[in-house]
Design a protein around this motif. Structure first.
Motif, mmCIF file in Angstrom:
data_model
loop_
_atom_site.group_PDB
_atom_site.id
_atom_site.type_symbol
_atom_site.label_atom_id
_atom_site.label_comp_id
_atom_site.label_asym_id
_atom_site.label_seq_id
_atom_site.Cartn_x
_atom_site.Cartn_y
_atom_site.Cartn_z
ATOM 1 N N GLU A 64 0.863 -1.180 0.000
ATOM 2 C CA GLU A 64 0.000 0.000 0.000
ATOM 3 C C GLU A 64 0.896 1.225 0.000
ATOM 4 O O GLU A 64 1.576 1.518 0.988
ATOM 5 N N ARG A 65 0.909 1.925 -1.099
ATOM 6 C CA ARG A 65 1.781 3.091 -1.219
ATOM 7 C C ARG A 65 1.014 4.338 -0.828
ATOM 8 O O ARG A 65 0.020 4.695 -1.467
ATOM 9 N N PRO A 66 1.455 5.036 0.216
ATOM 10 C CA PRO A 66 0.741 6.237 0.650
ATOM 11 C C PRO A 66 0.853 7.360 -0.375
ATOM 12 O O PRO A 66 1.728 7.343 -1.249
ATOM 13 N N GLU A 67 -0.039 8.319 -0.262
ATOM 14 C CA GLU A 67 0.039 9.497 -1.124
ATOM 15 C C GLU A 67 1.382 10.193 -0.901
ATOM 16 O O GLU A 67 1.885 10.231 0.225
ATOM 17 N N PRO A 68 1.985 10.726 -1.960
ATOM 18 C CA PRO A 68 3.299 11.374 -1.789
ATOM 19 C C PRO A 68 3.217 12.579 -0.865
ATOM 20 O O PRO A 68 2.216 13.315 -0.866
ATOM 21 N N VAL A 111 13.395 21.836 -9.944
ATOM 22 C CA VAL A 111 12.590 20.826 -9.266
ATOM 23 C C VAL A 111 11.447 21.474 -8.477
ATOM 24 O O VAL A 111 10.286 21.041 -8.556
ATOM 25 N N GLY A 112 11.755 22.511 -7.706
ATOM 26 C CA GLY A 112 10.732 23.171 -6.907
ATOM 27 C C GLY A 112 9.667 23.846 -7.742
ATOM 28 O O GLY A 112 8.466 23.764 -7.450
ATOM 29 N N LEU A 113 10.094 24.525 -8.810
ATOM 30 C CA LEU A 113 9.133 25.209 -9.680
ATOM 31 C C LEU A 113 8.247 24.208 -10.422
ATOM 32 O O LEU A 113 7.030 24.390 -10.525
ATOM 33 N N LEU A 114 8.866 23.144 -10.915
ATOM 34 C CA LEU A 114 8.108 22.153 -11.680
ATOM 35 C C LEU A 114 7.113 21.414 -10.788
ATOM 36 O O LEU A 114 5.990 21.105 -11.217
ATOM 37 N N ALA A 115 7.505 21.132 -9.541
ATOM 38 C CA ALA A 115 6.594 20.471 -8.604
ATOM 39 C C ALA A 115 5.323 21.289 -8.418
ATOM 40 O O ALA A 115 4.216 20.732 -8.305
ATOM 41 N N ALA A 116 5.459 22.619 -8.382
ATOM 42 C CA ALA A 116 4.303 23.490 -8.184
ATOM 43 C C ALA A 116 3.523 23.731 -9.477
ATOM 44 O O ALA A 116 2.302 23.862 -9.455
ATOM 45 N N GLN A 117 4.241 23.771 -10.617
ATOM 46 C CA GLN A 117 3.606 24.189 -11.867
ATOM 47 C C GLN A 117 3.000 23.047 -12.665
ATOM 48 O O GLN A 117 2.059 23.257 -13.441
ATOM 49 N N ARG A 118 3.520 21.815 -12.520
ATOM 50 C CA ARG A 118 3.076 20.714 -13.375
ATOM 51 C C ARG A 118 2.797 19.429 -12.601
ATOM 52 O O ARG A 118 3.285 18.366 -12.975
ATOM 53 N N PRO A 119 2.070 19.458 -11.484
ATOM 54 C CA PRO A 119 1.769 18.212 -10.789
ATOM 55 C C PRO A 119 0.840 17.337 -11.660
ATOM 56 O O PRO A 119 0.281 17.839 -12.644
ATOM 57 N N PRO A 120 0.700 16.004 -11.345
ATOM 58 C CA PRO A 120 1.208 15.342 -10.139
ATOM 59 C C PRO A 120 2.574 14.679 -10.371
ATOM 60 O O PRO A 120 2.913 14.304 -11.493
ATOM 61 N N PHE A 121 3.319 14.520 -9.258
ATOM 62 C CA PHE A 121 4.563 13.749 -9.233
ATOM 63 C C PHE A 121 4.526 12.829 -8.015
ATOM 64 O O PHE A 121 3.957 13.175 -6.981
ATOM 65 N N ASP A 122 5.156 11.676 -8.134
ATOM 66 C CA ASP A 122 5.271 10.745 -7.010
ATOM 67 C C ASP A 122 6.574 9.975 -7.185
ATOM 68 O O ASP A 122 6.620 8.927 -7.820
ATOM 69 N N VAL A 123 7.640 10.531 -6.629
ATOM 70 C CA VAL A 123 8.973 9.930 -6.775
ATOM 71 C C VAL A 123 9.612 9.822 -5.395
ATOM 72 O O VAL A 123 9.769 10.835 -4.696
ATOM 73 N N GLU A 124 9.943 8.607 -5.007
ATOM 74 C CA GLU A 124 10.531 8.321 -3.694
ATOM 75 C C GLU A 124 9.688 8.908 -2.566
ATOM 76 O O GLU A 124 10.206 9.438 -1.579
ATOM 77 N N GLY A 125 8.368 8.840 -2.739
ATOM 78 C CA GLY A 125 7.458 9.270 -1.688
ATOM 79 C C GLY A 125 7.208 10.753 -1.618
ATOM 80 O O GLY A 125 6.487 11.213 -0.723
ATOM 81 N N LEU A 126 7.781 11.529 -2.538
ATOM 82 C CA LEU A 126 7.596 12.985 -2.539
ATOM 83 C C LEU A 126 6.853 13.429 -3.792
ATOM 84 O O LEU A 126 7.017 12.849 -4.867
ATOM 85 N N ALA A 127 6.072 14.483 -3.650
ATOM 86 C CA ALA A 127 5.323 15.036 -4.778
ATOM 87 C C ALA A 127 6.206 16.006 -5.555
ATOM 88 O O ALA A 127 5.882 17.197 -5.712
ATOM 89 N N GLN A 128 7.341 15.501 -6.023
ATOM 90 C CA GLN A 128 8.251 16.327 -6.813
ATOM 91 C C GLN A 128 8.882 15.477 -7.909
ATOM 92 O O GLN A 128 8.961 14.254 -7.795
ATOM 93 N N PRO A 129 9.340 16.103 -8.995
ATOM 94 C CA PRO A 129 9.859 15.349 -10.134
ATOM 95 C C PRO A 129 11.149 14.606 -9.806
ATOM 96 O O PRO A 129 11.932 15.036 -8.950
ATOM 97 N N GLY A 130 11.345 13.496 -10.514
ATOM 98 C CA GLY A 130 12.562 12.707 -10.348
ATOM 99 C C GLY A 130 13.652 13.200 -11.276
ATOM 100 O O GLY A 130 13.455 13.355 -12.492
#
Length: 305
Positions: A64-68, A111-130
């Motif tokens: 069961e993978r939790p939400e990032p 990474v920070g700008l893209l996480a806010a501007q183009r979600p969703p991301f789920d990489v290593e448990g974080l909602a940010q691009p890999g």
């Protein structure tokens, strides 16, 4: 919460559960694997497990993978990133000069700008691009990111297996041959830890090819085909071959730094203009090009007289 099922191959019999997950499930570090097991999110036959449980091979692991978690560096307070390609697995942007790729202190990052501007991301448990490859802070152009752990693993394999084609434009001082190839050892400079060099013995290799696209008095516009992706590689290899990149404050000569075209550009003359990479979903090649930025055009006007 996403559900994932992993079939254990027979040859993995006797392997510890936490080590198996770290090795075979993209995005699972040892710490993350143990944390999920300890929380009860990893089960076999519906039962909770211990990290040290020995696998017998053939069983199915339910995860069961939790939400990032929210990305700590995500920020919409910055320039809008030009997007060259966007799908469920892969995002490619035209990185502006002056932005670092990954968060460094309070500095804005791609990474920070893209996480806010183009979600969703789920990489290593974080909602940010890999991050699967990088560009120097002053270098502009094509930069690819993964949306998921599986996509990141596929893209890293593509880089390792040399399925990725990366092309750069650079302005250099001197009169290079029409075509050339530079290949040799590559290592951190023992005299200066900030720098890299080809002039010391090393098992690591670096290779690139170049072709002159336009000549000017005492300078040239090169197209560079990067075979390996070493830190600062283009700048190091061209400089040590006698053709320093204009505006390069670390590896350039005084003449390369003080050249009028370098002053017009205001940074090192490197632009990643083309990227071709297999799609993590379909395997088909995705090819994008980033237009030549305005500061590069200014430098070319100076060189053309």
């Amino acid at each position: 919460m996403a559900q994932q099922k992993v079939q254990v191959p027979r040859e993995a019999a006797g392997e510890r559960l936490d080590r198996f997950l770290t090795k075979h499930v993209p995005g699972f570090t040892p710490e993350r694997a143990r944390a999920l097991i300890d929380s009860g999110a990893v089960r076999i036959r519906g039962k909770k497990c211990q990290p040290t449980r020995k696998l017998w091979g053939g069983e199915e692991i339910e995860i069961e993978r939790p939400e990032p978690r929210a990305a700590p560096a995500a920020s919409s307070d910055g320039p809008t990133l030009p997007v060259l390609h966007d799908d469920a697995a892969l995002v490619i942007v035209d990185k502006p000069s002056g932005l670092v790729v990954e968060p460094e202190g309070r500095m804005q990052s791609v990474v920070g700008l893209l996480a806010a501007q183009r979600p969703p991301f789920d990489v290593e448990g974080l909602a940010q691009p890999g991050v699967v490859h990088r560009l120097d802070r002053e270098t502009s152009g094509c930069l690819a990111f993964a949306r998921t752990d599986a996509a990141a693993a596929a893209m890293l394999r593509a880089f390792q297996e040399k399925q990725v084609d990366k092309r750069y434009w650079t302005l250099v001082l001197g009169n290079p041959p029409e075509q050339g190839r530079l290949e040799g050892p590559y290592s951190r400079d023992p005299k200066d830890p900030r720098r890299f060099t080809t002039r010391v013995p090393s098992a690591r290799r670096a290779a690139l090819s170049f072709e002159v696209r336009e000549r000017f008095p005492g300078a040239a516009l090169l197209e560079v085909d990067l075979d390996t992706g070493r830190t600062h590689q283009i700048r190091v290899q061209l400089s040590e071959a006698g053709f320093p990149v204009l505006g390069d404050s670390l590896y350039g000569t005084e003449a390369a730094r003080a050249h009028p075209a370098a002053s017009a550009l205001g940074r090192q003359a490197l632009h990643a203009f083309r990227l071709e990479i297999p799609s993590p979903d379909s395997g088909r090649m995705v090819r994008v090009e980033a237009p030549m930025p305005e500061d590069f055009e200014r430098a070319l006007k100076v060189l053309r007289g």
